[in-house]
Each structure stands twice: as C-alpha cells, then as structure tokens.
Design an enzyme around this catalytic site. Sequence first.
Site, PDB file in Angstrom:
ATOM      1  N   LYS A  58       7.552 -14.347  62.761  1.00 15.73           N
ATOM      2  CA  LYS A  58       8.039 -15.483  63.687  1.00 15.73           C
ATOM      3  C   LYS A  58       8.534 -14.854  65.011  1.00 15.73           C
ATOM      4  O   LYS A  58       9.278 -14.460  65.222  1.00 15.73           O
ATOM      5  CB  LYS A  58       9.329 -16.087  63.056  1.00 15.73           C
ATOM      6  CG  LYS A  58       9.568 -17.383  63.578  1.00 15.73           C
ATOM      7  CD  LYS A  58      11.130 -17.884  63.502  1.00 15.73           C
ATOM      8  CE  LYS A  58      11.689 -17.242  64.860  1.00 15.73           C
ATOM      9  NZ  LYS A  58      11.306 -18.005  66.134  1.00 15.73           N
ATOM     10  N   GLU A  94      17.484  -4.463  65.765  1.00 18.29           N
ATOM     11  CA  GLU A  94      17.359  -3.787  66.721  1.00 18.29           C
ATOM     12  C   GLU A  94      18.227  -4.970  67.850  1.00 18.29           C
ATOM     13  O   GLU A  94      17.502  -5.861  68.096  1.00 18.29           O
ATOM     14  CB  GLU A  94      16.016  -3.628  67.445  1.00 18.29           C
ATOM     15  CG  GLU A  94      15.863  -2.479  68.444  1.00 18.29           C
ATOM     16  CD  GLU A  94      15.810  -3.078  69.795  1.00 18.29           C
ATOM     17  OE1 GLU A  94      17.019  -3.320  70.353  1.00 18.29           O
ATOM     18  OE2 GLU A  94      14.932  -3.619  70.396  1.00 18.29           O
ATOM     19  N   CYS A 113      17.107  -5.264  76.296  1.00 17.44           N
ATOM     20  CA  CYS A 113      18.213  -4.654  75.275  1.00 17.44           C
ATOM     21  C   CYS A 113      18.752  -3.474  76.054  1.00 17.44           C
ATOM     22  O   CYS A 113      19.894  -3.169  75.889  1.00 17.44           O
ATOM     23  CB  CYS A 113      17.769  -4.476  74.043  1.00 17.44           C
ATOM     24  SG  CYS A 113      16.363  -3.795  73.837  1.00 17.44           S
TER      25      CYS A 113
HETATM   26  P1  NAP Z   1      18.362 -14.760  69.264  1.00 21.16           P
HETATM   27  O1  NAP Z   1      18.809 -16.090  69.216  1.00 21.16           O
HETATM   28  O2  NAP Z   1      18.875 -13.706  68.796  1.00 21.16           O
HETATM   29  O3  NAP Z   1      16.613 -14.685  69.130  1.00 21.16           O
HETATM   30  C1  NAP Z   1      16.058 -13.604  68.559  1.00 21.16           C
HETATM   31  C2  NAP Z   1      14.981 -14.125  67.490  1.00 21.16           C
HETATM   32  O4  NAP Z   1      15.760 -14.584  66.212  1.00 21.16           O
HETATM   33  C3  NAP Z   1      14.258 -15.366  68.023  1.00 21.16           C
HETATM   34  O5  NAP Z   1      12.781 -15.205  67.446  1.00 21.16           O
HETATM   35  C4  NAP Z   1      14.894 -16.570  67.544  1.00 21.16           C
HETATM   36  O6  NAP Z   1      14.238 -17.855  67.283  1.00 21.16           O
HETATM   37  C5  NAP Z   1      15.575 -16.011  66.249  1.00 21.16           C
HETATM   38  N1  NAP Z   1      16.576 -16.445  65.489  1.00 21.16           N
HETATM   39  C6  NAP Z   1      17.553 -17.418  65.999  1.00 21.16           C
HETATM   40  N2  NAP Z   1      18.359 -18.052  65.084  1.00 21.16           N
HETATM   41  C7  NAP Z   1      17.935 -17.509  63.792  1.00 21.16           C
HETATM   42  C8  NAP Z   1      18.518 -17.661  62.658  1.00 21.16           C
HETATM   43  N3  NAP Z   1      19.312 -18.142  62.314  1.00 21.16           N
HETATM   44  N4  NAP Z   1      17.762 -16.872  61.521  1.00 21.16           N
HETATM   45  C9  NAP Z   1      16.753 -16.192  61.876  1.00 21.16           C
HETATM   46  N5  NAP Z   1      16.051 -16.200  62.964  1.00 21.16           N
HETATM   47  C10 NAP Z   1      16.721 -16.826  64.109  1.00 21.16           C
HETATM   48  O7  NAP Z   1      18.176 -14.363  70.741  1.00 21.16           O
HETATM   49  P2  NAP Z   1      18.177 -15.340  72.165  1.00 21.16           P
HETATM   50  O8  NAP Z   1      18.705 -16.644  71.719  1.00 21.16           O
HETATM   51  O9  NAP Z   1      16.488 -15.414  72.181  1.00 21.16           O
HETATM   52  O10 NAP Z   1      18.997 -14.768  73.252  1.00 21.16           O
HETATM   53  C11 NAP Z   1      20.356 -14.710  73.322  1.00 21.16           C
HETATM   54  C12 NAP Z   1      20.966 -13.151  73.619  1.00 21.16           C
HETATM   55  O11 NAP Z   1      20.385 -12.218  72.647  1.00 21.16           O
HETATM   56  C13 NAP Z   1      20.390 -12.739  74.814  1.00 21.16           C
HETATM   57  O12 NAP Z   1      21.056 -13.405  75.945  1.00 21.16           O
HETATM   58  C14 NAP Z   1      20.485 -11.397  74.927  1.00 21.16           C
HETATM   59  O13 NAP Z   1      21.802 -10.848  75.142  1.00 21.16           O
HETATM   60  C15 NAP Z   1      20.266 -11.215  73.077  1.00 21.16           C
HETATM   61  N6  NAP Z   1      18.732 -10.707  73.046  1.00 21.16           N
HETATM   62  C16 NAP Z   1      18.582  -9.258  72.752  1.00 21.16           C
HETATM   63  C17 NAP Z   1      17.303  -8.908  72.610  1.00 21.16           C
HETATM   64  C18 NAP Z   1      17.220  -7.318  72.478  1.00 21.16           C
HETATM   65  O14 NAP Z   1      15.899  -6.943  72.544  1.00 21.16           O
HETATM   66  N7  NAP Z   1      18.050  -6.795  71.832  1.00 21.16           N
HETATM   67  C19 NAP Z   1      16.252  -9.729  72.621  1.00 21.16           C
HETATM   68  C20 NAP Z   1      16.425 -11.327  73.237  1.00 21.16           C
HETATM   69  C21 NAP Z   1      17.822 -11.547  73.031  1.00 21.16           C
HETATM   70  P3  NAP Z   1      14.159 -18.909  68.496  1.00 21.16           P
HETATM   71  O15 NAP Z   1      14.282 -18.216  69.758  1.00 21.16           O
HETATM   72  O16 NAP Z   1      12.909 -19.352  68.147  1.00 21.16           O
HETATM   73  O17 NAP Z   1      15.367 -19.722  68.342  1.00 21.16           O
END
Ligand code: NAP
Length: 510
Positions: A203, A278, A312
């Site tokens: 996903k 991660e 990250c």
């Molecule tokens: P996120 O919400 O953690 O999204 C990562 C993945 O998880 C996406 O595919 C997201 O889907 C999915 N997801 C969201 N809610 C979920 C749930 N309840 N169950 C299963 N999967 C779920 O991250 P984001 O909203 O894109 O970003 C928010 C913050 O996360 C950023 O500001 C940053 O601080 C952090 N982040 C960290 C990394 C990293 O590389 N460590 C990468 C991205 C973000 P959808 O996006 O389709 O909702």
Amino acid sequence: MSAGITGRQGPIAGHIPFHPEVERLLASPPTVFIDGQRVQTRTGSTADVADPSSGQLLWVAAEADADDVDVAVRAARVAFQSGAWTVHMKPADRQRCLWRLAELIERDAEIFGQLDALDCGRPYATVAGGDVPASAEHFAYYAGWVTKLTGRTYPVDPEGMHVYSVREPIGVVGLITPWNYPLLMASWKLAPALAAGNCVVLKPAEQTPLSALHLADLAMEAGFPPGVFNVVTGNGSLTGAALVAHRGVDKIGFTGSVEVAQSIVAASAIDLKRVSLELGGKSPNIVFPDADLERAVEGALWATVGNSGQSCTAGTRLYVHSRIYDDFVSSLIAKASALTHGAGMASVDHDLGPLITSTQLDRVLGWIDSAASSGATIAQGGHQLGGPLADGYFIEPTVLTDVTDDLEVVREEIFGPVVAVMPFTDVDEVIARANDSRFGLAAGVWSTNLATVHEVASKVQAGTIWVNTWGLTAAAVPFGGMKQSGHGREMGEDAIDLYSETKSVWMGWT
Ligand code: NAP
Ligand code: MG
C-alpha cells in the site's frame, strides 16, 4: 475535486514533456493491482492525487476498502500456498525475476522519474538519476540473496541427532510506504520480502500511488507469477488499516510516522503479526573545529534541505563548536539562500522541490512560527515561496539560531527544510545533547581527529553514523533506527531476517 486542489493539470510550458507511457498512465482509469492485473475496486470509490508543485489535479486513484484489501490478501495467500513462487519456481528462476525487474526499472528510468516527480515534486533529475538506480540496485542485490538463503547445522547432544536450520518465508506480507521517496521506499521493502519467498500486498502513500502501480506492471513483465506482487491504493486509515487488521496478513513492514506506527503495533496485537518499523528521526549532526569546514557546511546544508527536508534522516539538530559557530552559520546561510526551487518536472535544473501537501506546508510554517515566538531567531528563510511557484507548496530553506534544546523545533520531526544550529563547547556535552532525544535513526560527525570521531561514533545512539559525509545508503548496508526510530534493520542480510522465519529441525537417526 478534493479541497485545496485547483483544477486539472495540463501540459506546462518550460516543463519536461510527458513520456507517452506517463500520458497513458495518467489517462488510465483508477485501478488497483491484484492477481497479476489492474482491476477496479468493488465500490469504485476514488481519491484525487495532486501535483504538489502546482496544487493541481494529476490523477484519480482507486480507494481500496476492506473488501478490496481482502481480495488482494487472498490472491497473495493463494499464490503463496500454491508454491508458484517458491516450491515450483527454482531459486535460479526466482533470482532471474528479481534481476529482470531491476533491469526493467532501469529501462523505465524516465517513466519512473516523471511519475515520482509529478506525484511528490522531487526534481525529475534526482529521481531518474538517484532513486531509480538505487531502486534497481536493491532488486539486483536481493536477486543475489535468493540462491544464498542457507541454513546451518548444529553440534548437539545427544549423539545420533542431526540438527539443522532452514530459512522459510513468513507468508503474506503487507508493506506500507510513505510519499517522500515513493519508488525507493517501496523497493527497500519489496526486494527483500520477495527474495525471501513471500507474497506481498503493497500500500503506497495516498499522495504517491503511480510508481507502485507501474512497478507491479513491470513485475509481470519480469515473470513474477500472478498474486505474488499486489498493490492496493487508498488512504491509511481505510486501506492501510484494513491491511494491518487482516488476519490473512502474517507481517507488516512499515515506513512512516511514529503515531501511525503506534496504531499499527496496537492493531497487530490481535494476532501478533510480525511488525518491522522504519520511523522518523531528529538526527544530530556535530561539527568540530578541526573538520574540513567547506565540506562540513555543504554536508550540513544537504543533510537538512535534501528532498526539502522530507527525509527520515534529516540532520536537523546541527551542533557546531562555539569556536567556529559564527563563521559556520554565515556560510550556511549564504549557501541556503542561494538554493533554487522548481516544479518536479521543470526542465531547468534546480535544487529543491515543494513539500508534499498544503497541510504539510502549514505544519512546517507553524513549527517555524512557534520557534520564533519562543525566542528563536529566523536567520534565513521561514516563508512560503511566492511568484510563479505560489500555487505549489514551496518553502524557503530555513536556518534557526538562538534555539534551546527544549524547543519543539529541536525535539520533534519537522519534515521540512528547517535546521536548528546550536553551539557546543565540549565533546561529552554534545554527545549527551545528541542522545537527549526519543529518536535514534542517524547522526553525523565532522572532524579529522580519529579519537573524536571514534568516541562520537561509539557513544551516539543511532542506527547509522556518518563521518565526514551525510546521507549515504546502499543495499548491502543495514539501515534502521534505535529508540522510537523503529524496530529492525532494513537492507543487507538484516532485511532477509526481517522477512523470513528460521526453522530448526531435530532429526533422529533411529
Ligand atoms: P504516515 O501517516 O505515517 O504515512 C505513512 C504510510 O502509512 C502511508 O502509506 C499512510 O497512508 C499509511 N497510514 C496512515 N495511517 C495508517 C493507519 N492507521 N494504518 C495503516 N497505515 C496507515 O505519514 P504522513 O502522514 O505521510 O506524514 C506525517 C509525518 O510522518 C511526517 O511529517 C513525518 O514526520 C513522518 N514521516 C516519516 C517518514 C519516514 O521516512 N520515516 C516518511 C513519511 C512521513 P496514507 O498516506 O495513504 O494516509
Ligand atoms: Mg498520514
């Protein structure tokens, strides 16, 4: 059309023209990829995908619900149980599938470059010339592992026992990936999971579904049996949560935020799914006065602004020795203010793209405001870009000084090009401050003194330490986080462990 999206994107003057295959993909109906083909979802529900460089509608993606996820998981289960990918395919043939996929990724560098540049705004050249070869390298590296998944024998009492171990796939694996490096983050998980013999349901992030679907098309061209590699698109709380809750999924591999990781760990308690994570970071980057300062400034800049800070590992806590602090900050500001911005598909080379969404832009501007109102100085940047880029989610690289260790901007992951530069005087002091964080993903140290470098590398709690460099990763080298930056290590042999089970067999001779 979703809130914030301002009309359908057409061809833009001064941008790279769409590759014909990209045009075809953008004109294609919303589908997911299940059991070897693109299929429509049961409800036909969709979600808009915007280009963050323009704020305009790019594509309409399918939104898979729990029933669609169930169909995908069942397809993966059937493929796994049938042995099509493991028992009936020789390891050398499975290896060839992964290798061919690596070659096809390279062949389609232009297509992947455009898809991710449009979906997440990364400059086209950095995707086509960086993410794409790195993704291909991942598949090529793990292709090599397929024929090397050996076990061990063990000398044990009582005599007359032959004891050995074998590595087996876990089964059906759900992979949930973020939007910051769409193809690469998917490849980090897919390659080891598939090499270890699992069948997967991927996903991708709702903002960036296009490259994952194209990769699934290529997997079929590479010879993967149907059902081995499935993709469901949709948002996290619907599609992602359904994948995590599904009892037919044996393991979840996740990259993203700590908050979502917490919900995944909680949801996986029902059937004690395996989970590897991660997560984010707040990486310290420490510069000593004996460093090559020209390189250190450049390294510290890119540690923060690379991918507009949406990494990250971003080195957003920059500790600079007080003896060189003022000059260092001046050089950093000069370099930061000279960086150029552009749309992902702009034909003129540029350094930085936009943030992923208007929400993310507002969040980052909010962090900067909150730091300023707590006494920090915005020494450079701090604003959204106007002019021709005003419709996208662009932000100036931002340098904050006069910050204290307790400020939110020093403690929380910002995910924007915002660096807090803080002076230090003593090695013990800076190690203690570097470790005063709930994260432990990466850290940097800049010094030509071996003793200093070894001390910092040994005492700083982080899964990766970069010395006189920043940001390097390779398929063979383990990567992951300590503390709240994650569970487990991706890449190298460690990722094979993440996606396989060890079985010990006690065999009596009589
Ligand atoms: P996120 O919400 O953690 O999204 C990562 C993945 O998880 C996406 O595919 C997201 O889907 C999915 N997801 C969201 N809610 C979920 C749930 N309840 N169950 C299963 N999967 C779920 O991250 P984001 O909203 O894109 O970003 C928010 C913050 O996360 C950023 O500001 C940053 O601080 C952090 N982040 C960290 C990394 C990293 O590389 N460590 C990468 C991205 C973000 P959808 O996006 O389709 O909702
Ligand atoms: Mg989210």
